[in-house]
Design a protein around this motif. Structure first.
Motif, short mmCIF file in Angstrom:
data_model
loop_
_atom_site.label_atom_id
_atom_site.label_comp_id
_atom_site.label_asym_id
_atom_site.label_seq_id
_atom_site.Cartn_x
_atom_site.Cartn_y
_atom_site.Cartn_z
N ALA A 128 7.91 -3.13 -2.75
CA ALA A 128 7.92 -3.24 -4.21
C ALA A 128 7.36 -1.97 -4.84
O ALA A 128 7.86 -1.51 -5.88
CB ALA A 128 7.11 -4.45 -4.64
N ALA A 129 6.33 -1.39 -4.24
CA ALA A 129 5.73 -0.17 -4.78
C ALA A 129 6.73 0.98 -4.81
O ALA A 129 6.84 1.70 -5.81
CB ALA A 129 4.49 0.21 -3.96
N VAL A 130 7.46 1.14 -3.73
CA VAL A 130 8.44 2.24 -3.65
C VAL A 130 9.56 2.02 -4.65
O VAL A 130 9.98 2.94 -5.37
CB VAL A 130 8.98 2.37 -2.21
N ALA A 131 10.08 0.78 -4.71
CA ALA A 131 11.18 0.50 -5.64
C ALA A 131 10.73 0.66 -7.09
O ALA A 131 11.47 1.19 -7.93
CB ALA A 131 11.71 -0.92 -5.40
N LEU A 132 9.51 0.20 -7.40
CA LEU A 132 8.99 0.34 -8.76
C LEU A 132 8.84 1.81 -9.13
O LEU A 132 9.17 2.24 -10.24
CB LEU A 132 7.64 -0.38 -8.85
N LYS A 133 8.37 2.58 -8.19
CA LYS A 133 8.21 4.02 -8.40
C LYS A 133 9.57 4.69 -8.64
O LYS A 133 9.71 5.57 -9.49
CB LYS A 133 7.52 4.62 -7.18
#
Length: 675
Positions: A604-609
């Motif tokens: 989720a962190a990578v996709a949100l970024k």
């Protein structure tokens, strides 16, 4: 002079880059990355670099690679980025550096016109419609002038045109050296140029397709390359697992049946009952699709036993057996005419390969892989490894005594992207890619996010699980874009939300005409982006709102004031019921690790970024990011996700959000340089 010295000189204030790039100014992060790449080239080994938006990573890896004098392979995520790298960045740098290097562009065979297939299509009386006939005529006219045969160079050809599969080849239907057009083949020409070039630009799909089947010519090319650089490397793992397993689609079966019938009637009419053989194969393919029914439409079905979940095992096994038998009958018929034309030899091989794949999926799956069924208008039977770590170690880096030729001491591998993880070791990327031993460098963005951008998390919205969530997101967007005059992109995590929000916004603005709402799927992506970038600037057109999902979360570059508001509907966690996600979670559990902490949150962190990265693309950009998910501020893991985002200033209330929107509107109308 050493390579490090040459690179430092190039990035100096009055160096060659000042002549290669408009408004070039030395950036500490860009130079640091370039020097790290130079050291890796000199010493060999593995380098992983996360370079934030605006660093200028393309020049950071190109300059040391070109100055090194080594043979270089550059791989990027998409054909569009390939074209940009080959057609814009490389020529500009080579001219500035004064280097007489030969460059080549190599794509998959489906990107190139197949002269033999075009000739067959011309004689095919069963073209889909008049539009296809006209498109084929345009392709024929263009074929007389093109040197490369790259269909991306043909003006006016819709990327979704039904004529493209008719005038391109696949690994399945290519005749190879037996083709009557072999000497003039555009695919072979591109491969020959790649083998003779100093710098070759490919894409990740082509690279992994070759690792899987040794078909693209890379088997000859890669051993002669000493420096390999993968840009947009965050896509490597998911791209790789597509190719390193086994797959079979009902589309492949129907294509084979069509080619079997068309070639048989053209070249050997009356010698075999082609109608019967083709209809047997086609019926078996359609029966396989019918055996699944409407269950799971548009999704993935788990497949741990003899049949996919929810599909009657007896019916599934019966249809697989029928398809296998139909392929064998086709092989027998083709064997009787194989001496007439090489087309029949290739069709015989295709029938055999289809029979092998069907037989493979009739057996239990491999223990270290996951198997599933993609359900749509066609079926995709898929079995894949959980990641590419083993393949990278054994086939790429040659860390095993029995590894492939691609490895070797002194070779340099560089992997870079704007987003590779949310911890210092970038484990989100390095673990599944088998690069745990690589040197890791993180270079932050030079942008002043606190001044250029703001983050708003609306506290009044319901949780994403609430049935009214999409409607309320649409209402928030409608009110915001009225103040802003469009200039907004809504990124959704599901196609259901895409439809709900897109339809609500289209209904809201349908009668007034004050804004144009663009929704992914209504036009090809290229056309959508062209209209969106125009914004309200062209000929009195209304401002734009784009509602999109999937591929629009990354690789979309809209600098200036055409995009000043990015709205994300909810936190982009992986779908927990996806078979691949489930299998990866189960593996982590078996290792005593937490799937949520070690997989779901980093994903989720990578996709949100990535999604947030659409907002600020230049030093002069201004904008607001809205995340319509209160879990970002209300849950403990939200702190980790917030830390992955750029350091934007926080808007605490609806009033602050509205004032920030008004400030953007005032700036756009008073500052002529904003656009």
């Amino acid at each position: 002079m050493s390579l490090l010295s040459l690179v430092e000189e190039a990035f100096a204030p009055e160096g060659v880059l000042s002549r290669a790039a408009e408004q070039f100014c030395p950036r500490e992060g860009q130079t640091a990355m370039a020097l790290a790449v130079a050291r890796a080239v000199e010493e060999g080994g593995l380098l992983v670099v996360e370079a934030g938006t605006g660093v200028g990573k393309t020049f950071s890896y190109l300059v040391p690679a070109l100055l090194s004098g080594e043979r270089v392979l550059l791989s990027t995520a998409t054909k569009t980025l390939q074209d940009q790298l080959y057609g814009r960045d490389l020529p500009r740098l080579l001219q500035a550096l004064g280097l007489p290097l030969r460059t080549a562009l190599l794509k998959g065979r489906s990107s190139y016109l197949c002269l033999h297939r075009m000739e067959l299509a011309r004689r095919d009386a069963a073209l889909p419609d008049r539009g296809a006939v006209r498109a084929l005529a345009k392709v024929e006219q263009w074929s007389k002038a093109t040197r490369t045969g790259d269909l991306a160079e043909m003006p006016g050809l819709d990327e979704r045109s039904p004529v493209i599969p008719l005038v391109t080849s696949t690994r399945d239907n290519c005749l190879g050296a037996q083709c009557p057009q072999f000497r003039a083949c555009h695919v072979n020409l591109a491969r020959r140029e790649a083998l003779a070039a100093d710098v070759v630009v490919i894409n990740h799909h082509l690279f992994f397709a070759d690792l899987a089947v040794r078909e693209s010519g890379m088997a000859e090319l890669l051993p002669s390359v000493r420096v390999a650089i993968f840009d947009e490397a965050h896509q490597l793992n998911e791209t790789g697992v597509q190719f390193l397993g086994s797959s079979l689609t009902t589309g492949q079966v129907l294509d084979f049946a069509r080619d079997l019938l068309g070639t048989g009637l053209q070249l050997a009419r009356g010698l075999v009952d082609w109608q019967l053989l083709a209809s047997d194969v086609e019926r078996a393919g359609r029966d396989l699709r019918l055996a699944v029914g409407k269950g799971g439409l548009g999704g993935k079905l788990r497949w741990a036993g003899p049949a996919p979940e929810g599909v009657p095992a007896a019916a599934w096994e019966e249809t697989l057996h029928a398809l296998h038998a139909a392929c064998l009958r086709a092989m027998a018929g083709l064997a009787t005419v194989s001496e007439i034309a090489p087309d029949f030899v290739r069709l015989h091989e295709r029938a055999g390969l289809l029979a092998e794949r069907v037989e493979c999926f009739a057996r239990p799956g491999a223990p270290e892989a996951v198997r599933w069924l993609d359900v749509g208008t066609q079926l995709r039977l898929q079995e894949s490894p959980l990641d590419i770590a083993e393949a990278v170690q054994t086939r790429l880096l040659n860390r095993d005594a029995g590894g492939a030729e691609a490895g070797g001491p002194g070779r340099t591998w560089v992997f870079t992207s704007a987003t590779l993880g949310d911890d210092e070791r970038l484990r989100w990327f390095t673990e599944p890619c088998g690069l745990g031993a690589a040197e890791v460098l993180r270079v932050g963005s030079p942008f002043d996010y606190a001044r250029q951008s703001a983050l708003y998390v609306p506290a009044h919205l319901p949780k994403p699980s609430d049935p009214s969530h999409s409607a309320q997101v649409a209402a928030l967007v409608a009110a915001a874009v009225r103040r802003l005059g469009g200039r907004a992109m809504v990124l959704t995590t599901t196609l259901r939300a895409l439809r709900a929000i897109g339809e609500a916004l289209q209904a809201e603005f349908a009668d007034s005409g004050e804004l144009e709402v663009l929704v992914q799927g209504q036009w090809p992506k290229r056309r959508l982006m062209e209209r969106f970038r125009e914004g309200a600037a062209g000929g009195g057109q209304p401002g734009c709102v784009l509602v999109a999902s999937a591929s629009f979360w990354e690789g979309v570059d809209v600098p200036g004031d055409a995009l000043q508001l990015v709205v994300i509907d909810k936190l982009p966690f992986p779908p927990p019921n996806d078979p691949l996600v489930e299998a990866r979670s189960q593996r982590l559990e078996s290792q005593g690790r937490s799937p949520f902490k070690d997989y779901f949150v980093p994903e989720a962190a990578v996709a949100l970024k990535q999604g947030a990265g659409r907002l600020i693309r230049r030093e002069s950009d201004r904008g607001i990011l809205v995340v319509c998910d209160t879990r970002l501020t209300g849950m403990g893991y939200g702190r980790r996700l917030l830390a992955a985002l750029p350091p934007m200033r926080r808007l605490q209330s609806q009033a602050e959000f509205e004032e920030a929107l008004d400030a953007l509107t005032r700036a756009a109308t008073t500052d002529p340089s904003a656009s």
